[in-house]
Design a protein around this motif. Structure first.
Motif, PDB file in Angstrom:
ATOM      1  N   SER A 236       0.728  -1.244  -0.010  1.00 57.60           N
ATOM      2  CA  SER A 236      -0.155   0.091   0.395  1.00 57.60           C
ATOM      3  C   SER A 236       0.627   2.075  -0.609  1.00 57.60           C
ATOM      4  O   SER A 236       2.166   0.976   0.322  1.00 57.60           O
ATOM      5  N   LYS A 237       0.593   2.316   0.276  1.00 57.10           N
ATOM      6  CA  LYS A 237       1.376   3.510  -0.196  1.00 57.10           C
ATOM      7  C   LYS A 237       1.546   3.924   0.457  1.00 57.10           C
ATOM      8  O   LYS A 237       2.593   3.969   0.686  1.00 57.10           O
ATOM      9  N   PRO A 238       0.778   3.722   2.204  1.00 53.97           N
ATOM     10  CA  PRO A 238       0.861   4.360   3.077  1.00 53.97           C
ATOM     11  C   PRO A 238       2.777   3.699   3.692  1.00 53.97           C
ATOM     12  O   PRO A 238       3.862   4.352   3.939  1.00 53.97           O
ATOM     13  N   VAL A 239       2.875   2.453   3.039  1.00 56.71           N
ATOM     14  CA  VAL A 239       3.992   1.451   3.165  1.00 56.71           C
ATOM     15  C   VAL A 239       4.978   1.929   2.165  1.00 56.71           C
ATOM     16  O   VAL A 239       6.756   2.318   3.409  1.00 56.71           O
ATOM     17  N   SER A 240       4.908   1.974   1.448  1.00 53.13           N
ATOM     18  CA  SER A 240       6.422   2.705   0.724  1.00 53.13           C
ATOM     19  C   SER A 240       6.556   4.562   0.891  1.00 53.13           C
ATOM     20  O   SER A 240       7.830   4.907   0.835  1.00 53.13           O
ATOM     21  N   ASP A 241       5.824   4.924   1.602  1.00 52.72           N
ATOM     22  CA  ASP A 241       6.241   6.450   1.698  1.00 52.72           C
ATOM     23  C   ASP A 241       6.890   6.208   3.172  1.00 52.72           C
ATOM     24  O   ASP A 241       7.714   6.935   3.319  1.00 52.72           O
ATOM     25  N   ILE A 242       6.126   5.383   3.866  1.00 51.82           N
ATOM     26  CA  ILE A 242       6.971   5.142   5.306  1.00 51.82           C
ATOM     27  C   ILE A 242       8.571   4.665   5.159  1.00 51.82           C
ATOM     28  O   ILE A 242       9.994   4.641   5.905  1.00 51.82           O
ATOM     29  N   GLY A 243       8.684   3.836   4.018  1.00 53.39           N
ATOM     30  CA  GLY A 243       9.686   3.001   3.699  1.00 53.39           C
ATOM     31  C   GLY A 243      10.363   1.504   3.841  1.00 53.39           C
ATOM     32  O   GLY A 243      11.525   1.472   3.965  1.00 53.39           O
ATOM     33  N   TRP A 244       9.659   0.831   3.492  1.00 52.93           N
ATOM     34  CA  TRP A 244       9.906  -0.168   4.389  1.00 52.93           C
ATOM     35  C   TRP A 244       9.723  -1.177   2.975  1.00 52.93           C
ATOM     36  O   TRP A 244      10.272  -2.078   3.016  1.00 52.93           O
ATOM     37  N   ARG A 245       8.950   0.032   2.502  1.00 48.28           N
ATOM     38  CA  ARG A 245       9.211  -1.306   0.880  1.00 48.28           C
ATOM     39  C   ARG A 245       9.751   0.088   0.011  1.00 48.28           C
ATOM     40  O   ARG A 245       8.980   0.542   0.007  1.00 48.28           O
ATOM     41  N   PRO A 246      10.128  -0.367  -1.680  1.00 52.04           N
ATOM     42  CA  PRO A 246      10.371   1.295  -2.790  1.00 52.04           C
ATOM     43  C   PRO A 246       8.940   0.962  -2.981  1.00 52.04           C
ATOM     44  O   PRO A 246       8.491   0.801  -3.315  1.00 52.04           O
ATOM     45  N   HIS A 247       9.103   1.967  -3.730  1.00 48.24           N
ATOM     46  CA  HIS A 247       8.464   3.328  -4.511  1.00 48.24           C
ATOM     47  C   HIS A 247       7.499   2.591  -5.502  1.00 48.24           C
ATOM     48  O   HIS A 247       6.250   2.284  -6.068  1.00 48.24           O
ATOM     49  N   HIS A 248       8.066   1.605  -6.344  1.00 46.42           N
ATOM     50  CA  HIS A 248       8.250   0.646  -7.784  1.00 46.42           C
ATOM     51  C   HIS A 248       6.984  -0.482  -6.958  1.00 46.42           C
ATOM     52  O   HIS A 248       6.107  -0.568  -7.732  1.00 46.42           O
ATOM     53  N   GLU A 249       6.786  -0.314  -5.873  1.00 44.11           N
ATOM     54  CA  GLU A 249       6.096  -1.763  -5.166  1.00 44.11           C
ATOM     55  C   GLU A 249       4.025  -1.204  -5.101  1.00 44.11           C
ATOM     56  O   GLU A 249       3.368  -1.550  -4.733  1.00 44.11           O
ATOM     57  N   HIS A 250       4.410   0.410  -4.538  1.00 43.38           N
ATOM     58  CA  HIS A 250       2.977   1.222  -4.466  1.00 43.38           C
ATOM     59  C   HIS A 250       1.759   0.699  -5.479  1.00 43.38           C
ATOM     60  O   HIS A 250       2.384   1.139  -6.367  1.00 43.38           O
ATOM     61  N   VAL A 251       0.529   0.006  -5.131  1.00 43.31           N
ATOM     62  CA  VAL A 251      -0.328  -0.355  -6.068  1.00 43.31           C
ATOM     63  C   VAL A 251      -1.113   1.102  -5.175  1.00 43.31           C
ATOM     64  O   VAL A 251      -1.650   0.800  -4.167  1.00 43.31           O
ATOM     65  N   GLY A 252      -2.349   1.055  -6.644  1.00 44.25           N
ATOM     66  CA  GLY A 252      -3.578   1.754  -6.164  1.00 44.25           C
ATOM     67  C   GLY A 252      -3.263   3.493  -7.283  1.00 44.25           C
ATOM     68  O   GLY A 252      -2.429   3.050  -8.184  1.00 44.25           O
ATOM     69  N   GLN A 253      -4.157   3.888  -7.127  1.00 45.56           N
ATOM     70  CA  GLN A 253      -4.518   4.919  -7.575  1.00 45.56           C
ATOM     71  C   GLN A 253      -3.245   5.997  -8.303  1.00 45.56           C
ATOM     72  O   GLN A 253      -3.613   6.120  -9.075  1.00 45.56           O
ATOM     73  N   THR A 254      -2.444   5.871  -7.464  1.00 50.25           N
ATOM     74  CA  THR A 254      -1.598   7.026  -7.057  1.00 50.25           C
ATOM     75  C   THR A 254       0.173   5.976  -7.414  1.00 50.25           C
ATOM     76  O   THR A 254       1.049   6.548  -7.570  1.00 50.25           O
ATOM     77  N   GLY A 255      -0.224   4.942  -7.859  1.00 51.70           N
ATOM     78  CA  GLY A 255       0.945   4.130  -8.129  1.00 51.70           C
ATOM     79  C   GLY A 255       1.072   3.106  -8.971  1.00 51.70           C
ATOM     80  O   GLY A 255      -0.331   3.780 -10.006  1.00 51.70           O
TER      81      GLY A 255
END
Ligand code: FAD
Length: 321
Positions: A236-255
């Motif tokens: 999810s977005k917060p997970v990549s925003d916090i830096g737990w996972r890389p941004h290219h894994e962010h799924v959703g409207q803005t990912g």
């Protein structure tokens, strides 16, 4: 007369989305009587792999093995496909909706003076005009588009059609194309994969984690599940925003927007912005400890419980299969 299908390949394999496009064209030809399905493939790929495209419904595959076409140079691909379109006397070009497909299709629409519809979800209706149904607003609605041009280009949405697998091997023929230097005005000179894992936008199965995973140190269990399923990992977005996972894994409207056969969501609440990126998935499995989590409304299967207990058990069960 024929229907032409532009097929994409990567790492020596024809993409499943392109085989879906061939299956779509085969069914379309059955409906409109446009003759045999001819596929066109550009760049280095084996004759055996191309012959197998026949199983999805192509009678013939035209192949240009010109190595300059390996890098997916959009303008050059459009030029080559336009020549193949003329050579087979086609009026309809079918291809998979993808980054490359969209870019090639847009150029071909100009070259062929063709009406282009992207994200097509079913065969056109021809009873009153040529009406094509397509998915819009990240899969939340459908639109019907009437195509009035003689030449038509249809870009088929991933997972929208059943894959035909009972055809016979296609005849593979050499395609000779004339491509000028101007078609290579810009080209990809090197590519590097960021990861050795399955790529998220193209993955057939995705295992995705949210804030319910508590921290990056817990992702090992999702990676283990993903590896067992041959899946890509998302978040999810917060997970990549916090830096737990890389941004290219962010799924959703803005990912990244995904459309896998199976989407497994673990510890994700199911906010509307996340769902916008996953609602084209064929089957959604949700694991969440809150029975009221909104994601359950979009799920085909739901497991209410603690991810830290369920995920390892699920992985063990799958490994034991
Ligand atoms: P949370 O909302 O905190 O949910 C965590 C979930 O984990 C909860 O449902 C909880 O019950 C569950 N949980 C907790 N512990 C466990 C456990 N042990 N086992 C099982 N389940 C557990 N979000 C996206 O994801 N993608 C986007 O593209 C996106 N774009 C946005 C764009 C805009 C303009 C805005 C305003 C927001 C956007 N968001 C997007 C954010 C979105 O609104 C949500 O805030 C976000 O999706 C929530 O992420 P989450 O589900 O991981 O976290």
């Amino acid at each position: 007369m024929s229907i032409l299908v532009y097929i994409e390949h990567a790492e020596g394999k024809v993409k499943k989305t392109s085989l879906e496009a061939v299956s779509f064209a085969h069914a379309l030809s059955g409906k409109t009587g446009e003759g045999e399905v001819v596929a066109v493939a550009l760049g280095t790929v084996s004759a055996d792999e191309l012959a197998a495209v026949g199983k999805a419904g192509a009678a013939k595959v035209l192949h240009s093995s010109d190595e300059r076409l390996n890098a997916g140079v959009i303008q050059a691909h459009a030029t080559a496909v336009a020549q193949a379109f003329a050579a087979v006397g086609a009026k309809t070009l079918v291809l998979a909706k993808s980054s490359l497909g969209d870019a090639v299709a847009a150029r071909l629409a100009i070259k062929l003076n063709a009406g282009l519809v992207s994200n097509v979800v079913e065969l056109p209706s021809t009873s009153a005009g040529y009406v094509v149904k397509r998915s819009i607003y990240t899969g939340k609605a459908f639109a019907e588009t009437t195509v009035t041009t003689e030449n038509k280009i249809l870009a088929v949405k991933k997972n929208a059609v059943d894959l035909k697998t009972d055809g016979t091997e296609a005849v593979v023929e050499n395609l000779s194309v004339t491509i000028s230097d101007s078609d290579f005005a810009s080209k990809i000179t090197s590519t590097e994969r960021a990861t050795g894992e399955v790529l998220l936008p193209e993955a057939d199965i995705v295992v995705s984690g949210g804030r319910g995973m508590k921290g990056p140190e817990n992702w090992g269990m999702l990676e283990d599940l993903a590896k067992t399923l041959g899946a890509a990992t998302g978040c999810s977005k917060p997970v990549s925003d916090i830096g737990w996972r890389p941004h290219h894994e962010h799924v959703g409207q803005t990912g990244v927007k995904v459309a896998p056969s199976l989407y497994v969501a673990v510890g994700i609440s199911g906010a509307i912005q996340h769902l916008a990126g996953v609602n084209s998935s064929k089957c959604i499995v949700v694991i969440n400890k809150d029975p009221e989590a909104p994601f359950f409304k979009a799920a085909d299967y739901g497991i209410v419980g603690d991810a830290f207990e369920i995920v390892p058990k699920l992985t063990d069960a799958l490994k034991a299969e």
